[in-house]
Write a protein that holds these residues in place. Structure first.
Motif, PDB file in Angstrom:
ATOM      1  N   GLU A  25      -5.738  -3.466   1.870  1.00 49.18           N
ATOM      2  CA  GLU A  25      -5.176  -2.562   3.046  1.00 49.18           C
ATOM      3  C   GLU A  25      -4.839  -2.973   4.446  1.00 49.18           C
ATOM      4  O   GLU A  25      -3.933  -2.556   4.667  1.00 49.18           O
ATOM      5  N   MET A  26      -5.592  -3.909   5.054  1.00 45.78           N
ATOM      6  CA  MET A  26      -5.384  -4.222   6.146  1.00 45.78           C
ATOM      7  C   MET A  26      -4.670  -4.729   5.930  1.00 45.78           C
ATOM      8  O   MET A  26      -3.545  -5.430   6.750  1.00 45.78           O
ATOM      9  N   GLN A  27      -4.329  -5.890   5.045  1.00 47.45           N
ATOM     10  CA  GLN A  27      -2.819  -7.022   4.685  1.00 47.45           C
ATOM     11  C   GLN A  27      -1.637  -6.190   4.584  1.00 47.45           C
ATOM     12  O   GLN A  27      -1.187  -6.275   5.379  1.00 47.45           O
ATOM     13  N   GLU A  28      -1.865  -5.004   3.852  1.00 48.95           N
ATOM     14  CA  GLU A  28      -0.367  -4.218   3.525  1.00 48.95           C
ATOM     15  C   GLU A  28       0.103  -3.597   5.206  1.00 48.95           C
ATOM     16  O   GLU A  28       1.042  -3.630   5.106  1.00 48.95           O
ATOM     17  N   HIS A  29      -0.946  -3.446   5.709  1.00 51.72           N
ATOM     18  CA  HIS A  29      -0.572  -2.909   7.035  1.00 51.72           C
ATOM     19  C   HIS A  29      -0.020  -3.677   8.103  1.00 51.72           C
ATOM     20  O   HIS A  29       1.011  -3.513   8.255  1.00 51.72           O
TER      21      HIS A  29
END
Length: 469
Positions: free
Chosen positions: A128-132
């Motif tokens: 999720e962090m990387q996608e953001h």
């Protein structure tokens, strides 16, 4: 905080009713989730800096600033986000579909925050962090902006920080100087990362509160990432943590009541009722009632701005968001003691608390660990760690000794969870940066200070290129 139209308008009848609101957050262990929230400072790259402005300062709301980033994210992934507005102004995004349960919001000077979805494991947190970051990067690049997660702005003055059109922040800006000397710095010049975790029962909540609140200063030391003030070192490793020592102590810190043997949902409500109010929302608008007493309002006492208004459950839910303790109770527990940092360190922050609190044996070991010293010793650490970090004296040694034991317990907790990624790795490897620090490696703050005195040649603006996500 409630969005207009979302408030629970049920009238408040008793403290027991409000305690039941908190108790409703209790979940069986297989339903526990991980929510990570992380903030970062925006900055204007030199090539995009308007004439007459200094580079690297935060972008304004508009033009070409935070509003454009929010609308860009919304339009880039159509249907996945919808607007959150305050008196017509776009102030955030609420997730739909794959992003349901997540939101993007603004801190008072435009610090950009992702409040992540409740996720099953830390592998999902990493994704999720990387996608953001991947979604944010092309939009910010197009605008000539960047974002860097740091605990305190390394060189901007208060007057350099822009204002966001969010009604509650105007109330806070007016009230903060009345109750502390550093509240405006907290609002304008700090960023944090926090992890939100579940509990099974009132007893489980109280135990997790006791453990996590006692150890929060250790996390502050481990994740220290704010050693600069207005362009220079100022002798602190976490200037963000220092700011919290004189922001508004009636709603902040490590209240001794939270360590009391009888602490539970009703005890928390009783404490919170004596935290001064900020605002109430009526007819879609926020009204300034800063300094008023929620307890007196519940009793029907007349107070300016609250005449004729009946307190509701929604009002109390909003009031809960104005408590700023190092661990905050809602229908889950929020760990709030760490500076924002690199993606690896933000993941390590979530991993640390999941490892300590989500495995029964690890939680028992952590509970035994914190009982080795009186609660006042942990509370005293809060004043020491902003300057001394892991070198703070502790139990005949230094705090790094306690941090090492804490990280080892968390490692065992994550291994016991046995949540594997596609490569067969469990969650324990997310603690690798903390193992390096507890073995004697530099914290993020110490690494930045080495760079400042070395390869940067005293130019603190170099931090943005190196810290940018």
């Amino acid at each position: 905080m409630s969005n207009p139209g979302d408030q629970d308008t049920t009238p408040i009848e008793s403290v027991t009713q409000l305690a039941g609101l908190l108790a409703a957050g209790s979940k069986p262990q297989d339903a526990w989730r991980i929510g990570t929230e992380h903030e970062k400072f925006g900055f204007i790259r030199p090539q995009a800096t308007p004439p007459g402005h200094a580079p690297w300062l935060p972008p304004p709301y508009e033009p070409g600033g935070i509003h454009a980033v929010l609308s860009g994210l919304r339009d880039q992934d159509r249907g996945a986000w919808h607007d959150i507005r305050d008196t017509g102004a776009l102030i955030g995004l609420k997730g739909r579909e794959a992003h349901r349960g997540a939101s993007i919001s603004l801190e008072p000077a435009g610090q950009f925050e992702l409040s992540g979805r409740p996720l099953v494991d830390l592998h999902e947190t990493r994704a999720e962090m990387q996608e953001h970051f991947d979604s944010l990067r092309p939009i910010s690049d197009r605008l000539g902006l960047g974002f860097a997660p740091l605990g305190f702005h390394p060189f901007a003055r208060r007057e350099d920080m822009p204002a966001m059109p969010k009604s509650r922040y105007a109330i806070m800006r007016n009230y903060m100087p009345k109750v502390g000397t550093l509240g405006l710095d907290m609002m304008l010049r700090t960023c944090t990362v926090q992890v939100n975790l579940d509990f099974a029962s009132e007893q489980d909540m109280a135990r997790k509160m006791r453990v996590s609140l006692a150890l929060q200063p250790v996390a502050t030391a481990l994740f220290a990432n704010s050693p600069f003030y207005e362009g220079h070192p100022n002798g602190l490793l976490s200037n963000r943590a220092h700011v919290w020592t004189d922001t508004d102590n009636r709603r902040s810190g490590m209240p001794l009541e939270f360590f009391a043997p009888g602490f539970g949902f009703e005890a928390y409500v009783e404490w919170l009722l004596d935290v001064p109010m900020y605002f109430v929302m009526r007819d879609g608008r926020i009204h300034d009632v800063a300094g008023r007493s929620f307890r007196a309002w519940m009793k029907g006492d007349s107070q300016q701005g609250l005449e004729g208004l009946t307190p509701t459950v929604g009002d109390f839910e909003d009031h809960m968001t104005t408590a700023f303790t190092d661990v905050r109770l809602k229908q889950f527990l929020e760990m709030r003691g760490a500076d924002a940092g690199s993606p690896a360190m933000m993941l390590a922050q979530s991993a640390l608390w999941v490892g300590l609190l989500y495995d029964d044996a690890a939680l028992a070991a952590a509970d035994a660990l914190v009982h080795e010293q009186p609660w006042e010793s942990y509370r005293a650490l809060r004043a020491a760690v902003p300057r001394l970090g892991l070198h703070a004296p502790w139990a005949g040694g230094v705090l790094r000794d306690l941090a090492k034991r804490m990280v080892e317990i968390a490692t065992q907790g994550l291994r016991a969870r046995a949540r594997k990624d596609a490569a067969g790795r469990d969650e324990a490897h997310y603690l690798d940066p903390l193992h390096e620090i507890t073995r004697g490696g530099p914290t993020q703050a110490e690494a930045w200070l080495q760079a400042y005195h070395g390869r940067w040649g005293g130019d603190v603006t170099r931090i943005f290129d190196e810290a940018a996500i």
